[in-house]
Design a protein around this motif. Sequence first.
Motif, mmCIF file in Angstrom:
data_model
loop_
_atom_site.group_PDB
_atom_site.id
_atom_site.type_symbol
_atom_site.label_atom_id
_atom_site.label_comp_id
_atom_site.label_asym_id
_atom_site.label_seq_id
_atom_site.Cartn_x
_atom_site.Cartn_y
_atom_site.Cartn_z
ATOM 1 N N GLU A 68 0.959 -1.058 -0.006
ATOM 2 C CA GLU A 68 -0.031 -0.027 -0.057
ATOM 3 C C GLU A 68 0.946 1.379 -0.070
ATOM 4 O O GLU A 68 0.556 2.178 -0.673
ATOM 5 C CB GLU A 68 -0.859 -0.046 1.226
ATOM 6 N N ALA A 69 2.396 1.214 0.671
ATOM 7 C CA ALA A 69 2.747 2.337 0.862
ATOM 8 C C ALA A 69 3.708 2.588 -0.376
ATOM 9 O O ALA A 69 4.327 3.344 -0.865
ATOM 10 C CB ALA A 69 3.793 2.248 2.031
ATOM 11 N N GLY A 70 3.642 1.312 -1.261
ATOM 12 C CA GLY A 70 4.567 1.472 -2.775
ATOM 13 C C GLY A 70 5.704 0.763 -2.568
ATOM 14 O O GLY A 70 6.620 1.344 -3.489
ATOM 15 N N TYR A 71 5.983 0.032 -1.705
ATOM 16 C CA TYR A 71 7.271 -0.964 -1.752
ATOM 17 C C TYR A 71 7.091 -2.513 -1.764
ATOM 18 O O TYR A 71 5.885 -3.003 -1.579
ATOM 19 C CB TYR A 71 7.928 -0.353 -0.418
ATOM 20 N N GLN A 72 8.132 -2.815 -2.217
ATOM 21 C CA GLN A 72 8.457 -4.337 -2.267
ATOM 22 C C GLN A 72 9.661 -4.730 -1.536
ATOM 23 O O GLN A 72 10.487 -3.991 -1.506
ATOM 24 C CB GLN A 72 8.231 -5.044 -3.514
ATOM 25 N N ILE A 73 9.766 -5.916 -1.042
ATOM 26 C CA ILE A 73 10.919 -6.305 -0.525
ATOM 27 C C ILE A 73 12.081 -6.873 -1.541
ATOM 28 O O ILE A 73 11.642 -7.597 -2.532
ATOM 29 C CB ILE A 73 11.016 -7.872 0.358
ATOM 30 N N ASN A 74 13.337 -6.378 -1.485
ATOM 31 C CA ASN A 74 14.331 -6.612 -2.585
ATOM 32 C C ASN A 74 14.956 -7.824 -1.914
ATOM 33 O O ASN A 74 15.252 -8.804 -2.682
ATOM 34 C CB ASN A 74 15.496 -5.381 -2.542
ATOM 35 N N ASN A 75 15.595 -7.718 -0.785
ATOM 36 C CA ASN A 75 16.177 -9.083 -0.077
ATOM 37 C C ASN A 75 16.156 -9.007 1.606
ATOM 38 O O ASN A 75 15.655 -7.923 2.141
ATOM 39 C CB ASN A 75 17.580 -8.916 -0.577
ATOM 40 N N VAL A 76 16.045 -10.316 2.119
ATOM 41 C CA VAL A 76 15.974 -10.252 3.634
ATOM 42 C C VAL A 76 17.407 -10.906 3.848
ATOM 43 O O VAL A 76 17.830 -12.133 3.196
ATOM 44 C CB VAL A 76 14.754 -11.344 3.595
ATOM 45 N N ASP A 77 17.734 -10.670 5.291
ATOM 46 C CA ASP A 77 19.035 -11.250 5.802
ATOM 47 C C ASP A 77 18.733 -11.713 7.314
ATOM 48 O O ASP A 77 18.248 -10.571 7.910
ATOM 49 C CB ASP A 77 20.163 -10.374 5.700
ATOM 50 N N CYS A 78 18.706 -13.054 7.583
ATOM 51 C CA CYS A 78 18.198 -13.321 8.807
ATOM 52 C C CYS A 78 19.183 -13.810 9.560
ATOM 53 O O CYS A 78 20.080 -14.702 9.049
ATOM 54 C CB CYS A 78 16.909 -14.436 8.747
ATOM 55 N N THR A 79 19.079 -13.669 11.158
ATOM 56 C CA THR A 79 20.203 -14.329 11.987
ATOM 57 C C THR A 79 19.452 -14.910 13.121
ATOM 58 O O THR A 79 18.432 -14.177 13.748
ATOM 59 C CB THR A 79 21.284 -13.485 12.469
ATOM 60 N N VAL A 80 19.591 -16.346 13.196
ATOM 61 C CA VAL A 80 18.722 -16.798 14.203
ATOM 62 C C VAL A 80 20.043 -17.419 15.179
ATOM 63 O O VAL A 80 20.707 -17.934 15.072
ATOM 64 C CB VAL A 80 18.046 -18.132 14.102
ATOM 65 N N CYS A 81 19.712 -17.093 16.753
ATOM 66 C CA CYS A 81 20.529 -17.514 17.732
ATOM 67 C C CYS A 81 19.913 -18.401 18.661
ATOM 68 O O CYS A 81 18.966 -18.191 19.218
ATOM 69 C CB CYS A 81 21.030 -16.239 18.432
ATOM 70 N N LEU A 82 20.491 -19.715 18.690
ATOM 71 C CA LEU A 82 19.938 -20.834 19.283
ATOM 72 C C LEU A 82 20.910 -21.617 19.701
ATOM 73 O O LEU A 82 21.880 -21.884 18.827
ATOM 74 C CB LEU A 82 18.814 -21.415 18.567
ATOM 75 N N GLU A 83 21.167 -21.947 21.047
ATOM 76 C CA GLU A 83 22.150 -22.913 21.471
ATOM 77 C C GLU A 83 21.777 -24.501 21.019
ATOM 78 O O GLU A 83 22.779 -25.388 20.483
ATOM 79 C CB GLU A 83 22.224 -23.073 22.990
ATOM 80 N N LYS A 84 20.638 -25.101 21.169
ATOM 81 C CA LYS A 84 20.169 -26.338 20.707
ATOM 82 C C LYS A 84 18.791 -26.492 20.362
ATOM 83 O O LYS A 84 17.852 -25.811 20.991
ATOM 84 C CB LYS A 84 20.609 -27.291 21.916
ATOM 85 N N PRO A 85 18.214 -27.134 19.401
ATOM 86 C CA PRO A 85 19.057 -27.921 18.420
ATOM 87 C C PRO A 85 19.982 -27.014 17.592
ATOM 88 O O PRO A 85 19.381 -26.019 17.296
ATOM 89 C CB PRO A 85 18.238 -28.701 17.691
ATOM 90 N N LYS A 86 21.002 -27.447 17.046
ATOM 91 C CA LYS A 86 21.954 -26.628 15.878
ATOM 92 C C LYS A 86 21.057 -26.681 14.810
ATOM 93 O O LYS A 86 20.290 -27.620 14.451
ATOM 94 C CB LYS A 86 23.114 -27.624 15.602
#
Length: 169
Positions: A98-116
């Motif tokens: 609605e605001a006139g934008y789209q995603i170009n790219n996404v970068d995610c980091t998950v921090c979790l001890e276990k499970p790997k």
Amino acid sequence: MMGSNDASKALHFRVGQGYDLHRLVPGEVLTIGGVVIESPVGCQAHSDGDVILHALVDAVLGACALGDIGDYFPPSDPQWEGMASVRFVEKAMALIQEAGYQINNVDCTVCLEKPKLGKHKQAIRVHLSQMLALPLHAVSVKAKTAEKFPPVGTQEAIAASVTVLLTAI
Ligand code: MG
């Protein structure tokens, strides 16, 4: 009067970042980026506790200065109880469109001890790319631990941070 969205269209690129953390408890389901991961502990949360998707929603909203996930889905409202977080993503995507934008790219980091998460990263990445209708090369999922430091390192919590770049449609 010119609203914030009118002003924002002057920007061709908009970057956003989001962060989320949830408590881990035995017997709950662990859902990360829409993928259910086999684990003895899962997220204690109002919705499904999907840290990537919650951080993603905040990143997408933040890029357009449209507030945060709590503005649209307040935890105090029982109608969002147990809600699949993909619904939150759909809402955020509709708002930026609605605001006139789209995603170009996404970068995610998950921090979790276990499970790997090493062996699950690709499945999460593929799932996110399908959810967001993005090519696979536009979606990155990284996993790390917290070197045994609390609360993530002591397996009491899971956290995620997400950065997105939006481009004007
Ligand atoms: Mg959350």
